[in-house]
Motif scaffolding. Structure first.
Motif, mmCIF file in Angstrom:
data_model
loop_
_atom_site.group_PDB
_atom_site.id
_atom_site.type_symbol
_atom_site.label_atom_id
_atom_site.label_comp_id
_atom_site.label_asym_id
_atom_site.label_seq_id
_atom_site.Cartn_x
_atom_site.Cartn_y
_atom_site.Cartn_z
ATOM 1 N N ILE A 1 -3.578 -9.223 -27.744
ATOM 2 C CA ILE A 1 -4.328 -10.348 -27.187
ATOM 3 C C ILE A 1 -3.507 -11.628 -27.232
ATOM 4 C CG2 ILE A 1 -6.609 -9.404 -27.648
ATOM 5 C CD1 ILE A 1 -6.711 -11.104 -30.187
ATOM 6 N N MET B 1 -4.037 -10.545 -22.121
ATOM 7 C CA MET B 1 -3.425 -9.492 -22.928
ATOM 8 C C MET B 1 -1.994 -9.267 -22.452
ATOM 9 S SD MET B 1 -6.207 -6.461 -23.561
ATOM 10 C CE MET B 1 -6.410 -6.131 -21.814
ATOM 11 N N ARG C 1 -6.363 -4.359 -12.862
ATOM 12 C CA ARG C 1 -6.106 -5.446 -13.805
ATOM 13 C C ARG C 1 -5.510 -4.946 -15.114
ATOM 14 N NH1 ARG C 1 -11.108 -7.651 -11.589
ATOM 15 N NH2 ARG C 1 -10.686 -9.654 -10.599
ATOM 16 N N ASP C 2 -5.385 -3.615 -15.242
ATOM 17 C CA ASP C 2 -4.817 -3.003 -16.444
ATOM 18 C C ASP C 2 -5.637 -3.353 -17.690
ATOM 19 O OD1 ASP C 2 -3.184 -1.468 -17.950
ATOM 20 O OD2 ASP C 2 -1.423 -2.753 -17.830
ATOM 21 N N ILE C 3 -6.947 -3.200 -17.577
ATOM 22 C CA ILE C 3 -7.859 -3.486 -18.682
ATOM 23 C C ILE C 3 -8.709 -2.254 -18.952
ATOM 24 C CG2 ILE C 3 -9.788 -4.926 -19.477
ATOM 25 C CD1 ILE C 3 -8.774 -7.113 -17.621
ATOM 26 N N LEU D 1 -10.888 -3.528 -27.003
ATOM 27 C CA LEU D 1 -10.274 -3.978 -25.760
ATOM 28 C C LEU D 1 -8.785 -3.655 -25.796
ATOM 29 C CD1 LEU D 1 -10.480 -5.739 -23.121
ATOM 30 C CD2 LEU D 1 -9.859 -7.684 -24.577
ATOM 31 N N THR D 2 -8.257 -3.089 -24.697
ATOM 32 C CA THR D 2 -6.840 -2.735 -24.649
ATOM 33 C C THR D 2 -6.385 -2.680 -23.191
ATOM 34 O OG1 THR D 2 -5.188 -1.140 -25.452
ATOM 35 C CG2 THR D 2 -7.274 -0.248 -24.623
ATOM 36 N N CYS D 3 -5.167 -2.208 -22.968
ATOM 37 C CA CYS D 3 -4.626 -2.051 -21.615
ATOM 38 C C CYS D 3 -4.916 -0.641 -21.096
ATOM 39 C CB CYS D 3 -3.123 -2.302 -21.598
ATOM 40 S SG CYS D 3 -2.670 -4.048 -21.563
ATOM 41 N N LYS E 1 0.930 -6.952 -21.300
ATOM 42 C CA LYS E 1 0.902 -5.631 -20.657
ATOM 43 C C LYS E 1 2.284 -5.045 -20.392
ATOM 44 C CE LYS E 1 0.636 -7.013 -15.789
ATOM 45 N NZ LYS E 1 -0.108 -6.858 -14.517
ATOM 46 N N ASP F 1 -10.252 -0.600 -15.667
ATOM 47 C CA ASP F 1 -9.876 -1.316 -14.450
ATOM 48 C C ASP F 1 -8.356 -1.184 -14.313
ATOM 49 O OD1 ASP F 1 -9.167 -3.127 -12.458
ATOM 50 O OD2 ASP F 1 -10.722 -4.565 -12.999
ATOM 51 N N GLY G 1 -1.479 -4.417 -24.731
ATOM 52 C CA GLY G 1 -2.848 -4.566 -25.176
ATOM 53 C C GLY G 1 -3.040 -5.664 -26.200
#
Length: 328
Positions: free
Chosen positions: A264, A280, A186-188, A128-130, A282, A183, A262
């Protein structure tokens, strides 16, 4: 004749003993009161606003092993034109095919960030990151300045992204990661890789639950993990403006540096080790200024400040981070 004998046990308590017992009971009562004031009842179903009341280094160490540094590189091929060529969007393809350009160069753009291992099964791995870490455009355009108020149309430079790579440090065979889900709003993003071999079982998966950022309050205490400036770190912060969490964002006062994107954010519900993932990191508040700088492409980058500089100058955008205002 059998006699019934009753034992009578007599005891006495001196005033000294009475005073000692009274003091003991008072100390117990005061200690309980102090404990309740210092460590109020945590089981309220809300995210904690106080510093953890007990040691949690083991849990933080386990979480840190799931945090990885992500390095992204975008490779570009660029064509430069002069004004006489009069190259427009509609004619740029023909101009390149017919070699009507002054120069052809290659360059790359790099960025670093943070990822968290959220899945590892059957040699398939996901982090999981940005999304903005790998959000470099496919095409870059620069136009010659137009006269008057007209929109510029004559192309000065066009660059095409020819390939890109995600590298994840600390993962066997760290190359060839690719976006699985993105996404941008949402910067995901979720990066993935197949056929990851881990014979020594060094890859750890983040196994704490996802929380609800809209349940955060002013002053909610959080931990943040990331790779600022290439260093794995954990820091702490408190939440501000939690009302914006409904739209997917809130503010924390944690310090931010490049590479933290990114990372958490973990809130604590009803005491440690009840960590929950609530967001996260960002971006950070920053100011930008433009300045003239000397040509740093030459071998000699040392200048005598007592003599006027007579070399070429370039415009550079200087970034100044406003530390302590971090967006999530």
């Amino acid at each position: 004749m059998k006699l019934n004998v009753k034992k009578v046990v007599r005891f006495s308590i001196s005033w000294k003993n009475v005073i000692g017992i009274s003091i003991f009971l008072m100390v117990i009562g005061c200690s309980k009161h102090i404990y309740e004031v210092a460590y109020p009842t945590l089981v309220d179903g809300k995210y904690d606003t106080e510093f953890p009341y007990k040691e949690c280094a083991d849990q933080l160490n386990d979480i840190s092993q799931t945090i990885k540094q992500i390095n992204y590189i975008a490779y570009y091929k660029s064509y430069q034109f002069n004004t006489e060529s009069n190259v427009l969007i509609s004619t740029v393809s023909d101009a390149i095919d017919k070699d009507i350009f002054d120069n052809e160069v290659y360059f790359n753009e790099t960025v670093s960030g943070t990822g968290t291992v959220i899945y590892y099964e059957n040699n398939n791995l996901a982090l999981l990151t940005c999304a903005h870490i790998g959000n470099y455009p496919d095409t870059l355009l620069t136009y010659f300045e137009s006269l008057g108020d007209e929109e510029p149309t004559v192309i000065q430079n066009i660059s095409f992204k020819i390939r890109e790579n995600f590298f994840v440090n600390g993962i066997p065979g760290a190359t060839d990661f690719s976006p699985l889900l993105v996404d941008q709003q949402r910067d995901i993003a979720i990066l993935g890789k197949r056929h990851v071999l881990d014979p020594y079982r060094q890859i750890k998966v983040f196994d704490y639950p996802a929380g609800q950022s809209e349940e955060l309050d002013w002053g909610s205490f959080v931990y943040i993990f990331g790779y600022p400036m290439g260093h794995k770190m954990v820091t702490k912060g408190i939440v501000s403006n939690p009302e914006d969490a409904l739209s997917g964002s809130f503010i924390i006062d944690a310090l931010f540096n490049r590479g933290f994107s990114g990372g958490i954010i973990l809130a604590i519900k009803d005491g440690v080790p009840n960590f929950e993932l609530v967001g996260m990191v960002k971006s950070v508040s920053a100011s930008y200024n433009y300045a003239l700088v000397p040509d740093l492409t030459t071998d000699d980058e040392h200048y005598n400040t007592y003599f006027p500089y007579k070399g070429s100058s370039f415009i550079k955008r200087a970034e100044s981070i406003n530390y302590g205002i971090t967006f999530t």
